[in-house]
Write an enzyme that holds these catalytic residues in place. Structure first.
Site, PDB file in Angstrom:
ATOM      1  N   SER A 146     -15.315  24.696  29.191  1.00 50.25           N
ATOM      2  CA  SER A 146     -15.654  23.268  29.370  1.00 50.25           C
ATOM      3  C   SER A 146     -16.946  22.915  28.668  1.00 50.25           C
ATOM      4  CB  SER A 146     -15.880  22.955  30.851  1.00 50.25           C
ATOM      5  OG  SER A 146     -14.719  23.094  31.582  1.00 50.25           O
ATOM      6  N   HIS A 167      -9.225  23.262  24.554  1.00 48.07           N
ATOM      7  CA  HIS A 167      -9.755  22.717  25.808  1.00 48.07           C
ATOM      8  C   HIS A 167      -8.744  21.768  26.452  1.00 48.07           C
ATOM      9  CE1 HIS A 167     -12.872  20.099  28.066  1.00 48.07           C
ATOM     10  NE2 HIS A 167     -12.577  21.163  28.792  1.00 48.07           N
ATOM     11  N   GLU A 179      -8.081  19.260  23.336  1.00 52.48           N
ATOM     12  CA  GLU A 179      -9.110  19.262  22.301  1.00 52.48           C
ATOM     13  C   GLU A 179      -9.024  20.587  21.552  1.00 52.48           C
ATOM     14  OE1 GLU A 179     -12.634  16.401  24.000  1.00 52.48           O
ATOM     15  OE2 GLU A 179     -12.668  18.479  24.666  1.00 52.48           O
ATOM     16  N   ASN A 217     -16.070  15.874  27.457  1.00 48.71           N
ATOM     17  CA  ASN A 217     -17.140  16.205  28.395  1.00 48.71           C
ATOM     18  C   ASN A 217     -18.512  15.714  27.940  1.00 48.71           C
ATOM     19  OD1 ASN A 217     -15.381  17.279  30.194  1.00 48.71           O
ATOM     20  ND2 ASN A 217     -15.759  19.416  29.658  1.00 48.71           N
TER      21      ASN A 217
HETATM   22  C1  LIG Z   1     -20.200  16.292  35.448  1.00 48.58           C
HETATM   23  C2  LIG Z   1     -18.713  16.252  35.023  1.00 48.58           C
HETATM   24  C3  LIG Z   1     -18.095  17.546  34.975  1.00 48.58           C
HETATM   25  C4  LIG Z   1     -16.866  17.537  34.188  1.00 48.58           C
HETATM   26  C5  LIG Z   1     -16.104  18.823  34.368  1.00 48.58           C
HETATM   27  C6  LIG Z   1     -15.240  19.091  33.200  1.00 48.58           C
HETATM   28  C7  LIG Z   1     -13.951  19.738  33.517  1.00 48.58           C
HETATM   29  C8  LIG Z   1     -13.077  19.892  32.295  1.00 48.58           C
HETATM   30  O1  LIG Z   1     -13.693  20.583  31.232  1.00 48.58           O
HETATM   31  C9  LIG Z   1     -12.498  18.630  31.758  1.00 48.58           C
HETATM   32  C10 LIG Z   1     -11.585  17.984  32.747  1.00 48.58           C
HETATM   33  O2  LIG Z   1     -10.529  18.461  33.105  1.00 48.58           O
HETATM   34  S1  LIG Z   1     -12.205  16.511  33.315  1.00 48.58           S
HETATM   35  C11 LIG Z   1     -10.988  15.968  34.442  1.00 48.58           C
HETATM   36  C12 LIG Z   1      -9.874  15.253  33.735  1.00 48.58           C
HETATM   37  N1  LIG Z   1      -8.976  14.754  34.710  1.00 48.58           N
HETATM   38  C13 LIG Z   1      -9.012  13.487  35.145  1.00 48.58           C
HETATM   39  O3  LIG Z   1      -9.821  12.700  34.694  1.00 48.58           O
HETATM   40  C14 LIG Z   1      -8.011  13.151  36.203  1.00 48.58           C
HETATM   41  C15 LIG Z   1      -8.072  11.710  36.581  1.00 48.58           C
HETATM   42  N2  LIG Z   1      -7.061  11.446  37.587  1.00 48.58           N
HETATM   43  C16 LIG Z   1      -5.735  11.220  37.286  1.00 48.58           C
HETATM   44  O4  LIG Z   1      -5.341  11.175  36.131  1.00 48.58           O
HETATM   45  C17 LIG Z   1      -4.811  11.026  38.445  1.00 48.58           C
HETATM   46  O5  LIG Z   1      -5.558  10.596  39.543  1.00 48.58           O
HETATM   47  C18 LIG Z   1      -3.997  12.309  38.823  1.00 48.58           C
HETATM   48  C19 LIG Z   1      -3.047  12.667  37.670  1.00 48.58           C
HETATM   49  C20 LIG Z   1      -4.898  13.509  39.121  1.00 48.58           C
HETATM   50  C21 LIG Z   1      -3.166  12.051  40.066  1.00 48.58           C
HETATM   51  O6  LIG Z   1      -2.308  10.992  39.809  1.00 48.58           O
HETATM   52  P1  LIG Z   1      -2.048   9.840  40.861  1.00 48.58           P
HETATM   53  O7  LIG Z   1      -1.085   8.941  40.244  1.00 48.58           O
HETATM   54  O8  LIG Z   1      -3.381   9.316  41.266  1.00 48.58           O
HETATM   55  O9  LIG Z   1      -1.487  10.609  42.133  1.00 48.58           O
HETATM   56  P2  LIG Z   1      -0.037  11.181  42.433  1.00 48.58           P
HETATM   57  O10 LIG Z   1       0.950  10.057  42.567  1.00 48.58           O
HETATM   58  O11 LIG Z   1      -0.214  12.115  43.574  1.00 48.58           O
HETATM   59  O12 LIG Z   1       0.355  12.050  41.182  1.00 48.58           O
HETATM   60  C22 LIG Z   1       1.246  11.604  40.222  1.00 48.58           C
HETATM   61  C23 LIG Z   1       2.048  12.746  39.708  1.00 48.58           C
HETATM   62  O13 LIG Z   1       1.178  13.582  38.934  1.00 48.58           O
HETATM   63  C24 LIG Z   1       1.559  14.917  39.131  1.00 48.58           C
HETATM   64  N3  LIG Z   1       0.448  15.683  39.657  1.00 48.58           N
HETATM   65  C25 LIG Z   1      -0.618  15.235  40.356  1.00 48.58           C
HETATM   66  N4  LIG Z   1      -1.487  16.212  40.568  1.00 48.58           N
HETATM   67  C26 LIG Z   1      -0.941  17.323  40.006  1.00 48.58           C
HETATM   68  C27 LIG Z   1      -1.350  18.657  39.908  1.00 48.58           C
HETATM   69  N5  LIG Z   1      -2.513  19.051  40.426  1.00 48.58           N
HETATM   70  N6  LIG Z   1      -0.576  19.515  39.248  1.00 48.58           N
HETATM   71  C28 LIG Z   1       0.579  19.138  38.714  1.00 48.58           C
HETATM   72  N7  LIG Z   1       1.039  17.895  38.797  1.00 48.58           N
HETATM   73  C29 LIG Z   1       0.289  16.992  39.442  1.00 48.58           C
HETATM   74  C30 LIG Z   1       2.710  14.962  40.001  1.00 48.58           C
HETATM   75  O14 LIG Z   1       3.864  15.015  39.194  1.00 48.58           O
HETATM   76  C31 LIG Z   1       2.616  13.675  40.763  1.00 48.58           C
HETATM   77  O15 LIG Z   1       3.865  13.223  41.190  1.00 48.58           O
HETATM   78  P3  LIG Z   1       4.578  13.703  42.542  1.00 48.58           P
HETATM   79  O16 LIG Z   1       5.148  12.449  43.037  1.00 48.58           O
HETATM   80  O17 LIG Z   1       3.514  14.269  43.454  1.00 48.58           O
HETATM   81  O18 LIG Z   1       5.612  14.694  42.106  1.00 48.58           O
HETATM   82  N1  LIG Z   2     -11.520  23.253  36.462  1.00 43.40           N
HETATM   83  C1  LIG Z   2     -11.489  22.357  35.487  1.00 43.40           C
HETATM   84  O1  LIG Z   2     -11.368  21.154  35.724  1.00 43.40           O
HETATM   85  C2  LIG Z   2     -11.554  22.824  34.060  1.00 43.40           C
HETATM   86  C3  LIG Z   2     -11.076  21.982  33.051  1.00 43.40           C
HETATM   87  C4  LIG Z   2     -11.124  22.418  31.710  1.00 43.40           C
HETATM   88  C5  LIG Z   2     -11.662  23.658  31.405  1.00 43.40           C
HETATM   89  N2  LIG Z   2     -12.107  24.463  32.425  1.00 43.40           N
HETATM   90  C6  LIG Z   2     -12.613  25.791  32.047  1.00 43.40           C
HETATM   91  O2  LIG Z   2     -11.547  26.725  32.239  1.00 43.40           O
HETATM   92  C7  LIG Z   2     -12.064  27.992  32.660  1.00 43.40           C
HETATM   93  C8  LIG Z   2     -11.436  28.372  33.986  1.00 43.40           C
HETATM   94  O3  LIG Z   2     -11.699  27.382  34.946  1.00 43.40           O
HETATM   95  P1  LIG Z   2     -10.830  27.271  36.302  1.00 43.40           P
HETATM   96  O4  LIG Z   2     -11.227  25.982  36.921  1.00 43.40           O
HETATM   97  O5  LIG Z   2      -9.411  27.566  36.034  1.00 43.40           O
HETATM   98  O6  LIG Z   2     -11.465  28.484  37.125  1.00 43.40           O
HETATM   99  P2  LIG Z   2     -10.849  29.259  38.383  1.00 43.40           P
HETATM  100  O7  LIG Z   2     -12.009  29.793  39.123  1.00 43.40           O
HETATM  101  O8  LIG Z   2      -9.837  28.428  39.086  1.00 43.40           O
HETATM  102  O9  LIG Z   2     -10.059  30.478  37.692  1.00 43.40           O
HETATM  103  C9  LIG Z   2     -10.692  31.499  36.980  1.00 43.40           C
HETATM  104  C10 LIG Z   2      -9.889  32.773  37.220  1.00 43.40           C
HETATM  105  O10 LIG Z   2     -10.323  33.778  36.303  1.00 43.40           O
HETATM  106  C11 LIG Z   2     -10.240  35.022  36.964  1.00 43.40           C
HETATM  107  N3  LIG Z   2     -11.087  35.961  36.237  1.00 43.40           N
HETATM  108  C12 LIG Z   2     -12.444  36.031  36.239  1.00 43.40           C
HETATM  109  N4  LIG Z   2     -12.851  36.996  35.383  1.00 43.40           N
HETATM  110  C13 LIG Z   2     -11.723  37.542  34.829  1.00 43.40           C
HETATM  111  C14 LIG Z   2     -11.476  38.563  33.872  1.00 43.40           C
HETATM  112  N5  LIG Z   2     -12.476  39.234  33.306  1.00 43.40           N
HETATM  113  N6  LIG Z   2     -10.187  38.847  33.537  1.00 43.40           N
HETATM  114  C15 LIG Z   2      -9.166  38.177  34.093  1.00 43.40           C
HETATM  115  N7  LIG Z   2      -9.332  37.180  35.012  1.00 43.40           N
HETATM  116  C16 LIG Z   2     -10.604  36.876  35.369  1.00 43.40           C
HETATM  117  C17 LIG Z   2     -10.665  34.756  38.401  1.00 43.40           C
HETATM  118  O11 LIG Z   2     -10.158  35.736  39.276  1.00 43.40           O
HETATM  119  C18 LIG Z   2     -10.059  33.359  38.628  1.00 43.40           C
HETATM  120  O12 LIG Z   2      -8.787  33.440  39.247  1.00 43.40           O
HETATM  121  C19 LIG Z   2     -13.602  27.832  32.676  1.00 43.40           C
HETATM  122  O13 LIG Z   2     -14.113  28.235  31.443  1.00 43.40           O
HETATM  123  C20 LIG Z   2     -13.763  26.327  32.868  1.00 43.40           C
HETATM  124  O14 LIG Z   2     -14.983  25.855  32.364  1.00 43.40           O
HETATM  125  C21 LIG Z   2     -12.060  24.084  33.734  1.00 43.40           C
END
Ligand SMILES: CCCCCCC[C@H](O)CC(=O)SCCNC(=O)CCNC(=O)[C@H](O)C(C)(C)COP(=O)([O-])OP(=O)([O-])OC[C@H]1O[C@@H](n2cnc3c(N)ncnc32)[C@H](O)[C@@H]1OP(=O)([O-])[O-]
Ligand SMILES: NC(=O)c1ccc[n+]([C@@H]2O[C@H](COP(=O)([O-])OP(=O)(O)OC[C@H]3O[C@@H](n4cnc5c(N)ncnc54)[C@H](O)[C@@H]3O)[C@@H](O)[C@H]2O)c1
Length: 313
Positions: A146, A167, A179, A217
């Protein structure tokens, strides 16, 4: 309405994936957590052979269960009037996923290794240097990091031309973006293969250089942090900040809801890492409220409390 839109997304993803061709047939996904299980699912859905690896066999069992349930949701929508075809879709996709606790063994037949383990540079270094010695010459390595630098992650391998960032976004089966990150030495051939693979697994790919946070991000983290600062100052309630961004800017979740969803520890981890690396960038300054919530164990949805309270799963 929302459900229909989501069904459309999943169906579109799958049909585009079946139509696309990719040189990658065998994918090894390392890390069977939240992201790794989603990456394994979309790869198997697209007809690829997958080995999902984790250090913990309990995690692997949990991942297989959640992949099965998620595939079931997809099948229910795709094969609404043909339940038998839906069952076959799930069985076939599940049969393409093997699991392993041995990353080296699991990488010996891989065309592509996607790493989705803990966000820690030295743990990622240890894994990739181990795999570099055993994976076939042609195998492409990719990290789903991430926030870490792709160039830094790949510094330990010899195959720097066959290394890049892939990503994905959470939840992987639903979010349509991938990405594709080019490191300084990623070759044109590797880049092209990663782009084709991304399309084959049903994602829309964008390209980015190895810059902090890539595109999403780099914009999302400061946005969420500004929302936390706004709330910390008492300028608006959490609910009003989230409602404002959902109804005023059309986001599916508000920034504080999204922070709870991805985990406040993850937010803090990314912010602290970037602050250390870029101390003069005020957008990356620490946030006392975020530090306090994390210290109290209020990590968001997974902990039952963050900016909001949740039923513990
Ligand atoms: C400081 C900041 C830090 C950032 C961290 C970075 C992390 C990372 O690198 C980047 C990211 O990911 S950033 C994050 C980027 N992410 C965002 O920005 C997400 C933003 N949020 C969204 O897009 C929507 O709220 C959701 C899609 C999460 C839920 O959709 P909703 O309409 O509100 O609710 P719904 O009606 O319940 O769900 C509809 C259908 O979707 C499906 N489904 C749902 N969850 C599922 C799952 N876990 N699995 C599989 N499928 C899943 C399912 O088919 C469900 O239908 P069903 O009827 O249940 O079969
Ligand atoms: N959570 C998010 O929203 C998100 C979104 C995009 C990218 N990512 C990135 O994806 C990666 C994983 O994130 P996550 O949220 O799936 O974490 P998670 O904690 O859900 O899963 C990580 C898994 O890796 C396993 N693990 C740790 N060390 C290992 C090794 N040496 N060999 C094999 N398995 C090992 C752990 O047991 C754990 O099950 C991170 O780099 C994170 O930054 C996370």
């Amino acid at each position: 309405m929302t459900k229909l839109v989501q069904f459309g997304v999943i169906a579109r993803n799958f049909s585009s994936s079946s139509a696309m061709q990719s040189a990658i047939k065998n994918v090894t996904v390392i890390g069977g957590g939240l992201m790794g299980s989603g990456i394994a699912q979309v790869s198997a859905q697209a007809g690829q052979n997958v080995i999902l690896v984790d250090v913990s066999s309990d995690v692997l069992a949990k991942s297989q269960k959640s992949i099965g349930a998620n595939l079931g949701r997809v099948a229910k929508k795709m094969y609404k009037d043909k339940p038998q075809e839906g069952e076959k879709f799930v069985t076939d996709a599940m049969a393409r996923i093997k699991t392993s606790t041995d990353p080296s063994e699991a990488s010996k037949s891989a065309d592509l290794v996607v790493e989705a383990i803990v966000e820690n540079m030295s743990v990622k270094h240890k894994l990739f240097s181990q795999l570099d010695g055993v994976a076939p010459n042609h195998t492409i390595f990719a990290s789903n990091t991430s926030s870490l630098s792709i160039n830094e992650i790949c510094s330990v391998v010899k195959r720097k031309d066959r290394f890049g960032g892939l990503h994905f976004f959470n939840p992987v089966p639903v979010m349509r973006l991938l990405e594709v990150v080019r490191g300084a030495e990623t070759s044109d051939a590797t880049y092209k293969t990663m782009m084709e693979w991304g399309k084959a697994v049903g994602k829309t790919c964008i390209t980015c250089k190895d810059t902090p946070g890539f595109v999403v991000n780099r914009l999302l983290v400061p946005y969420i942090c500004e929302a936390i600062r706004l709330y910390e100052r008492g300028d608006a309630s959490a609910r009003d900040i989230d409602t404002a961004m959902k109804l005023g800017a059309g986001y599916p979740m508000g920034p504080l809801e999204l922070a709870d969803y991805v985990g406040l520890d993850t937010n803090k981890f990314i912010l602290d890492g970037w602050h250390k690396k870029y101390p003069d960038q005020p957008l990356f300054n620490p946030i006392p409220l975020l530090d306090k919530l994390v210290a109290e164990g209020k990590l968001g949805v997974k902990a039952g409390e963050g900016f909001y309270k949740y039923d513990k799963k």
